[in-house]
Write an enzyme that holds these catalytic residues in place. Structure first.
Site, PDB file in Angstrom:
ATOM      1  N   LYS A 107       0.928  -1.127   0.086  1.00 26.25           N
ATOM      2  CA  LYS A 107       0.153  -0.045  -0.161  1.00 26.25           C
ATOM      3  C   LYS A 107       0.812   0.965  -0.088  1.00 26.25           C
ATOM      4  O   LYS A 107       2.131   1.088   0.403  1.00 26.25           O
ATOM      5  CB  LYS A 107      -0.902   0.038   1.216  1.00 26.25           C
TER       6      LYS A 107
HETATM    7  P1  NAD Z   1     -13.092   7.002  -3.241  1.00 20.72           P
HETATM    8  O1  NAD Z   1     -12.057   8.256  -2.807  1.00 20.72           O
HETATM    9  O2  NAD Z   1     -13.535   6.829  -4.491  1.00 20.72           O
HETATM   10  O3  NAD Z   1     -14.432   7.202  -2.314  1.00 20.72           O
HETATM   11  C1  NAD Z   1     -14.485   7.216  -0.838  1.00 20.72           C
HETATM   12  C2  NAD Z   1     -15.878   7.798  -0.669  1.00 20.72           C
HETATM   13  O4  NAD Z   1     -15.768   7.749   0.715  1.00 20.72           O
HETATM   14  C3  NAD Z   1     -16.122   9.256  -0.918  1.00 20.72           C
HETATM   15  O5  NAD Z   1     -17.417   9.264  -1.307  1.00 20.72           O
HETATM   16  C4  NAD Z   1     -15.988  10.118   0.488  1.00 20.72           C
HETATM   17  O6  NAD Z   1     -16.720  11.115   0.185  1.00 20.72           O
HETATM   18  C5  NAD Z   1     -16.272   9.212   1.239  1.00 20.72           C
HETATM   19  N1  NAD Z   1     -15.998   9.517   2.760  1.00 20.72           N
HETATM   20  C6  NAD Z   1     -14.772   9.914   3.068  1.00 20.72           C
HETATM   21  N2  NAD Z   1     -14.685   9.790   4.392  1.00 20.72           N
HETATM   22  C7  NAD Z   1     -16.045   9.584   4.779  1.00 20.72           C
HETATM   23  C8  NAD Z   1     -16.712   9.508   6.195  1.00 20.72           C
HETATM   24  N3  NAD Z   1     -16.088   9.695   7.166  1.00 20.72           N
HETATM   25  N4  NAD Z   1     -17.996   9.231   5.993  1.00 20.72           N
HETATM   26  C9  NAD Z   1     -18.757   8.892   5.038  1.00 20.72           C
HETATM   27  N5  NAD Z   1     -18.020   8.837   3.866  1.00 20.72           N
HETATM   28  C10 NAD Z   1     -16.614   9.315   3.764  1.00 20.72           C
HETATM   29  O7  NAD Z   1     -12.443   5.698  -2.519  1.00 20.72           O
HETATM   30  P2  NAD Z   1     -12.934   4.324  -2.918  1.00 20.72           P
HETATM   31  O8  NAD Z   1     -12.004   3.826  -3.849  1.00 20.72           O
HETATM   32  O9  NAD Z   1     -14.205   4.238  -3.021  1.00 20.72           O
HETATM   33  O10 NAD Z   1     -12.303   3.321  -1.586  1.00 20.72           O
HETATM   34  C11 NAD Z   1     -13.284   3.157  -0.407  1.00 20.72           C
HETATM   35  C12 NAD Z   1     -12.847   2.349   0.281  1.00 20.72           C
HETATM   36  O11 NAD Z   1     -12.685   0.869  -0.261  1.00 20.72           O
HETATM   37  C13 NAD Z   1     -11.562   2.524   1.074  1.00 20.72           C
HETATM   38  O12 NAD Z   1     -11.430   1.902   2.302  1.00 20.72           O
HETATM   39  C14 NAD Z   1     -10.545   1.796   0.091  1.00 20.72           C
HETATM   40  O13 NAD Z   1      -9.401   1.098   0.729  1.00 20.72           O
HETATM   41  C15 NAD Z   1     -11.619   0.315  -0.173  1.00 20.72           C
HETATM   42  N6  NAD Z   1     -11.276  -0.357  -1.425  1.00 20.72           N
HETATM   43  C16 NAD Z   1     -11.141   0.458  -2.627  1.00 20.72           C
HETATM   44  C17 NAD Z   1     -10.657  -0.436  -3.754  1.00 20.72           C
HETATM   45  C18 NAD Z   1     -10.865   0.310  -5.141  1.00 20.72           C
HETATM   46  O14 NAD Z   1     -10.888  -0.550  -6.089  1.00 20.72           O
HETATM   47  N7  NAD Z   1     -10.967   1.464  -5.180  1.00 20.72           N
HETATM   48  C19 NAD Z   1     -10.620  -1.872  -3.575  1.00 20.72           C
HETATM   49  C20 NAD Z   1     -10.558  -2.383  -2.314  1.00 20.72           C
HETATM   50  C21 NAD Z   1     -11.020  -1.362  -1.032  1.00 20.72           C
END
Ligand code: NAD
Length: 420
Positions: A107
């Site tokens: 990461k």
């Molecule tokens: P992103 O940046 O696209 O979106 C994050 C979202 O969460 C946004 O809508 C933001 O406004 C919201 N957010 C942030 N803080 C918040 C809070 N305190 N309360 C409510 N909403 C909040 O990120 P993403 O890629 O969708 O990732 C989200 C989660 O999924 C993370 O934990 C990431 O590690 C995990 N994840 C992502 C992927 C991927 O392919 N993108 C894969 C596996 C896991």
């Protein structure tokens, strides 16, 4: 004290210790399995639009190299630390091993708020970060991908920067890049789609009729928006709760997720969407629903709210949304709350990233249907293994999922031996 000192890293270690005890891992092997192989910290001086130069801190943690190169996302978030990066890298290791991917976990990221950077500043931060990482990453060493705060465009800048230094195009250095430059069809949607596939499997097991089910989705970014749209439009579940970092909405009659998506496309956030239905973001998590999908940040289900959850299925789209304290409560509520643990639930992203890496290395092209079909087959296999082991050993789904992952890494380390 060590360089990873951080609450999130402590949480990942506490989870690991539960698994190590359950697997009766030899004390000599525990630290070797738990601590990252390598950690890199960099300072990034960046030209800002106002003519000033600002420095940002960047990190990359490579957890283990036993099964192949490391693989992991890149997070741009103000509070990012080395410890949090290490925790996320450790979870990636167990996740990749659970899905049987030939990777160790990694990461990385930059401590910055991307919403406060102009496009040029974001590009400067992205390029400088990749430039500093060039000696430590590579298609056979460590492959980057997107995570919170980064997207396809950032991956394109990473790839371009790395390629310029090599003198030829190296698409395989990143996954989650735009399809126009070698990305894989369906990668952007993969994590959210995987979440929904597993929710459907859980509904099936619990004999829940999707048409009569409701869901609350926390986070409306890559994972949350795809999951919410797919649950609503494909599965037929009514979305009653939705949130991002600016607003939380609850309406028992249902939320038009397509309209929410359009709103965010125009305005950037949910702040002004359905204002009459705004609720306290923490309270939204404990409101009535069949499916609760935390798809944003870590540690939102804690010992303070785990007993109050009213959902039947907890689908962990985010990494680390549930603390060990909450797990102890959810273990007691195993017949009330069906947990789909993060390393299984959100594995769709890294599985399709693996396809993208293989396609890049071999100059292959697969259609979106082929990609999604292969994705669901891997998820199905992991899901049934996790459920079977949990039932047979009377353990939680998280313990089962993590044990499968840890066991695979441990066996590989034992087989390879310790040098010298
Ligand atoms: P992103 O940046 O696209 O979106 C994050 C979202 O969460 C946004 O809508 C933001 O406004 C919201 N957010 C942030 N803080 C918040 C809070 N305190 N309360 C409510 N909403 C909040 O990120 P993403 O890629 O969708 O990732 C989200 C989660 O999924 C993370 O934990 C990431 O590690 C995990 N994840 C992502 C992927 C991927 O392919 N993108 C894969 C596996 C896991």
């Amino acid at each position: 004290m060590h360089i990873y000192d951080d609450e999130v890293f402590q949480m990942a270690c506490d989870q690991f210790k539960v698994i190590a005890d359950y697997l009766e891992v030899d004390p000599n092997d525990r630290e070797r399995l738990m601590f990252p192989k390598r950690a890199i910290a960099v300072t990034l001086p960046v030209h800002m639009d106002d003519g000033s130069t600002r420095t940002f801190q960047g990190y990359r943690v490579q957890h283990h190299l036993t099964l192949g190169p490391t693989k992991g996302g890149t997070r741009f978030a103000p509070s990012l630390s080395m410890g949090e990066t290490a925790a996320l890298a450790m979870w990636m290791s167990w996740k990749c091993a659970l899905s049987n991917l030939p990777y160790g976990g990694a990461k990385g990221g930059v401590a910055c708020d991307p919403s406060k950077l102009s496009r040029t500043e974001l590009e400067n931060v992205s390029r400088r970060y990749m430039q500093e990482m060039i000696p430590f990453v590579g298609p056979y060493t460590d492959i980057m991908g997107p995570d919170m705060g980064t997207n396809e465009q950032v991956m394109a800048w990473f790839m371009d920067t790395y390629s310029v230094y090599q003198g030829y195009s190296v698409g395989e250095i990143v996954t989650g890049k735009p399809v126009s430059i070698g990305g894989t069809e369906g990668r952007r949607e993969a994590t959210g789609r995987g979440v929904v596939y597993l929710v459907e499997r859980a509904m099936d097991m619990l004999k829940l009729d999707p048409e009569k089910c409701t869901a609350i989705v926390q986070g409306f970014g890559n994972v949350g928006s795809v999951a919410a749209l797919s649950l609503a439009l494909k599965t037929g579940v009514k979305i009653v709760g939705l949130s991002d970092h600016t607003a939380a909405i609850y309406n028992a009659k249902g939320i038009d997720v397509k309209a929410a998506e359009q709103h965010v496309l125009k305005k950037g956030t949910l702040r002004a969407f359905m204002q009459d239905d705004h609720v306290d973001p923490n309270e939204m998590l404990t409101m009535k629903c069949d499916i609760l999908a935390p798809c944003a940040v870590d540690r939102v289900i804690t010992e303070h709210n785990a007993a109050k959850l009213q959902c039947r299925i907890l689908a962990e789209g985010a990494n680390g949304p549930t603390t060990p304290g909450a797990d102890r409560i959810l273990d007691q509520r195993w017949d009330e709350v069906f947990v789909i643990p993060d390393i299984l639930c959100n594995a769709g992203g890294v599985i399709v990233s693996y396809f993208e890496w293989v396609q890049g290395l071999q100059s292959f092209l697969w259609t979106e249907m082929e990609v999604t079909d292969k994705l669901f087959r891997i998820l199905e296999h992991s899901f049934s293994q996790v459920i079977r082991r949990a039932k047979e050993h009377k353990i939680s789904h998280r313990t089962s999922a993590m044990a499968i992952g840890v066991e695979r890494v441990m066996k590989a380390k034992k087989t390879r031996g310790l040098f010298p």
